[in-house]
Motif scaffolding. Structure first.
Motif, mmCIF file in Angstrom:
data_model
loop_
_atom_site.group_PDB
_atom_site.id
_atom_site.type_symbol
_atom_site.label_atom_id
_atom_site.label_comp_id
_atom_site.label_asym_id
_atom_site.label_seq_id
_atom_site.Cartn_x
_atom_site.Cartn_y
_atom_site.Cartn_z
ATOM 1 N N GLY A 125 0.483 -1.086 0.042
ATOM 2 C CA GLY A 125 -0.128 -0.087 -0.179
ATOM 3 C C GLY A 125 0.839 1.332 0.456
ATOM 4 O O GLY A 125 2.034 0.928 0.057
ATOM 5 N N PRO A 126 0.329 2.280 0.355
ATOM 6 C CA PRO A 126 1.449 3.339 0.326
ATOM 7 C C PRO A 126 2.761 3.859 0.480
ATOM 8 O O PRO A 126 3.667 4.630 1.104
ATOM 9 C CB PRO A 126 -0.030 4.365 0.718
ATOM 10 C CG PRO A 126 -1.416 3.756 0.683
ATOM 11 C CD PRO A 126 -1.312 2.148 1.537
ATOM 12 N N ALA A 127 2.497 2.393 2.238
ATOM 13 C CA ALA A 127 3.482 2.718 3.411
ATOM 14 C C ALA A 127 5.232 1.499 2.663
ATOM 15 O O ALA A 127 5.734 1.852 2.708
ATOM 16 C CB ALA A 127 3.533 2.628 4.461
ATOM 17 N N HIS A 128 4.125 0.650 1.905
ATOM 18 C CA HIS A 128 5.231 -0.190 1.311
ATOM 19 C C HIS A 128 4.842 -0.437 0.343
ATOM 20 O O HIS A 128 3.890 -1.655 -0.544
ATOM 21 C CB HIS A 128 4.364 -1.795 2.215
ATOM 22 C CG HIS A 128 4.697 -1.294 3.646
ATOM 23 N ND1 HIS A 128 6.612 -1.108 3.741
ATOM 24 C CD2 HIS A 128 3.845 -1.285 4.830
ATOM 25 C CE1 HIS A 128 5.835 -0.973 5.430
ATOM 26 N NE2 HIS A 128 4.695 -1.554 5.946
ATOM 27 N N PRO A 129 5.120 0.424 -1.038
ATOM 28 C CA PRO A 129 4.862 0.339 -2.476
ATOM 29 C C PRO A 129 5.039 -0.942 -2.840
ATOM 30 O O PRO A 129 6.605 -1.360 -3.176
ATOM 31 C CB PRO A 129 5.265 1.471 -3.252
ATOM 32 C CG PRO A 129 5.869 1.706 -2.139
ATOM 33 C CD PRO A 129 6.121 1.324 -0.871
ATOM 34 N N LEU A 130 4.548 -1.292 -4.140
ATOM 35 C CA LEU A 130 5.152 -2.972 -4.938
ATOM 36 C C LEU A 130 5.446 -2.222 -5.892
ATOM 37 O O LEU A 130 5.636 -0.826 -6.531
ATOM 38 C CB LEU A 130 4.820 -3.320 -5.472
ATOM 39 C CG LEU A 130 3.462 -4.015 -4.160
ATOM 40 C CD1 LEU A 130 1.889 -4.956 -5.670
ATOM 41 C CD2 LEU A 130 4.368 -5.490 -4.247
ATOM 42 N N ARG A 131 7.036 -1.853 -6.756
ATOM 43 C CA ARG A 131 6.975 -1.959 -7.559
ATOM 44 C C ARG A 131 8.186 -2.907 -8.898
ATOM 45 O O ARG A 131 8.174 -4.184 -8.209
ATOM 46 C CB ARG A 131 8.160 -1.325 -7.401
ATOM 47 C CG ARG A 131 9.931 -1.959 -7.109
ATOM 48 C CD ARG A 131 11.100 -0.631 -7.221
ATOM 49 N NE ARG A 131 11.959 -1.430 -7.107
ATOM 50 C CZ ARG A 131 13.617 -1.866 -7.951
ATOM 51 N NH1 ARG A 131 13.054 -1.189 -8.855
ATOM 52 N NH2 ARG A 131 14.372 -2.333 -6.561
ATOM 53 N N PHE A 132 8.068 -2.746 -10.108
ATOM 54 C CA PHE A 132 8.769 -4.157 -11.080
ATOM 55 C C PHE A 132 9.403 -3.193 -11.809
ATOM 56 O O PHE A 132 8.955 -2.209 -12.405
ATOM 57 C CB PHE A 132 7.561 -4.688 -12.176
ATOM 58 C CG PHE A 132 5.426 -4.788 -10.908
ATOM 59 C CD1 PHE A 132 6.052 -6.159 -11.342
ATOM 60 C CD2 PHE A 132 4.890 -3.689 -10.423
ATOM 61 C CE1 PHE A 132 4.987 -6.752 -9.849
ATOM 62 C CE2 PHE A 132 3.413 -4.869 -9.153
ATOM 63 C CZ PHE A 132 3.891 -5.291 -9.217
ATOM 64 N N ALA A 133 10.524 -3.966 -11.493
ATOM 65 C CA ALA A 133 11.729 -3.602 -12.662
ATOM 66 C C ALA A 133 12.021 -5.201 -13.826
ATOM 67 O O ALA A 133 11.410 -6.322 -13.343
ATOM 68 C CB ALA A 133 12.874 -3.484 -11.675
ATOM 69 N N GLU A 134 12.486 -4.905 -14.366
ATOM 70 C CA GLU A 134 12.929 -6.106 -16.178
ATOM 71 C C GLU A 134 14.266 -5.945 -15.865
ATOM 72 O O GLU A 134 15.162 -5.165 -15.644
ATOM 73 C CB GLU A 134 12.549 -5.032 -17.158
ATOM 74 C CG GLU A 134 12.227 -6.142 -18.088
ATOM 75 C CD GLU A 134 10.800 -7.644 -18.197
ATOM 76 O OE1 GLU A 134 11.710 -8.687 -18.878
ATOM 77 O OE2 GLU A 134 10.293 -6.636 -18.231
ATOM 78 N N ASP A 135 14.953 -7.283 -16.132
ATOM 79 C CA ASP A 135 16.336 -7.156 -16.229
ATOM 80 C C ASP A 135 16.712 -8.508 -17.195
ATOM 81 O O ASP A 135 15.343 -9.510 -17.960
ATOM 82 C CB ASP A 135 16.762 -7.308 -14.706
ATOM 83 C CG ASP A 135 17.005 -8.817 -14.414
ATOM 84 O OD1 ASP A 135 16.130 -10.024 -14.319
ATOM 85 O OD2 ASP A 135 17.096 -8.681 -12.579
ATOM 86 N N ALA A 136 17.910 -9.752 -17.277
ATOM 87 C CA ALA A 136 18.121 -10.441 -18.265
ATOM 88 C C ALA A 136 17.084 -11.281 -17.610
ATOM 89 O O ALA A 136 16.393 -12.584 -18.685
ATOM 90 C CB ALA A 136 19.244 -10.441 -18.659
#
Length: 188
Positions: A125-136
């Protein structure tokens, strides 16, 4: 100092999880500023395994205890810190791994709670966001835990998130948790 056994995530409501997370008392590592003492000879592998002098730490309670004194430094490095010493620790990717997820609700009313490999409970949530990264190796989802430290979301949990995103019908695909929307695409 014995540590409490981990509760069964499936048997807890998200309200129970939020209460347990709020009740968790961590040492005030942000306020401890001892002189740097050296290297701990420890590392956290990409899969979340903790090592000391090249040997995996087999005692789960020791890993849980060490995780409570882990801190991210302003330069991006990691240290184990107590009131009297500060030791470097190598972290290959993220210091934590989200190994279990519990979801309640759908769409904007959804909440997603995660159990980390250290036993910590975190609700996205707001204090614990999710993020998505891309790598090999493909997409790599992360959950903010605390103090600039993230948890890599284990691949099976990522598949659950992707399924929720597809079922949600949002454009771009993403998931909701605690009123925040997290697109499943890497940030630009």
């Amino acid at each position: 100092m014995p540590m409490d056994p981990l509760p069964d995530l499936a048997s807890l409501s998200l309200a129970d999880i939020a209460r347990l997370a709020a009740d968790a008392k961590l040492p005030p590592v942000a306020s401890w500023n001892p002189t740097h003492c050296g290297d701990s000879e420890m590392r956290i592998a990409r899969d979340g395994t903790w090592y000391h002098q090249g040997t995996p730490i087999g005692r789960e309670t020791m890993v849980r205890l060490f995780s409570t004194i882990l801190r991210r430094e302003p330069d991006g490095g990691y240290v184990l810190v107590t009131p009297v010493e500060k030791l470097d620790i190598a972290v290959e990717d993220a210091p934590f791994v989200a190994v279990e997820m519990k979801a309640e609700g759908e769409g904007r009313d959804a909440s997603l709670a995660f159990r980390l490999n250290t036993g910590d409970l975190v609700t996205a949530g707001p204090a614990h966001p999710l993020r998505f990264a891309e790598d090999a190796d493909g997409p790599r989802p992360y959950l903010m835990v605390r103090g600039g430290m993230e948890a890599l979301i284990a691949r099976p949990i990522y598949y659950e998130l992707a399924e929720r995103a597809i079922d949600g019908g949002e454009t771009p695909p993403g998931i909701w948790s605690d009123g925040d929307f997290f697109a499943l695409e890497p940030a630009a």
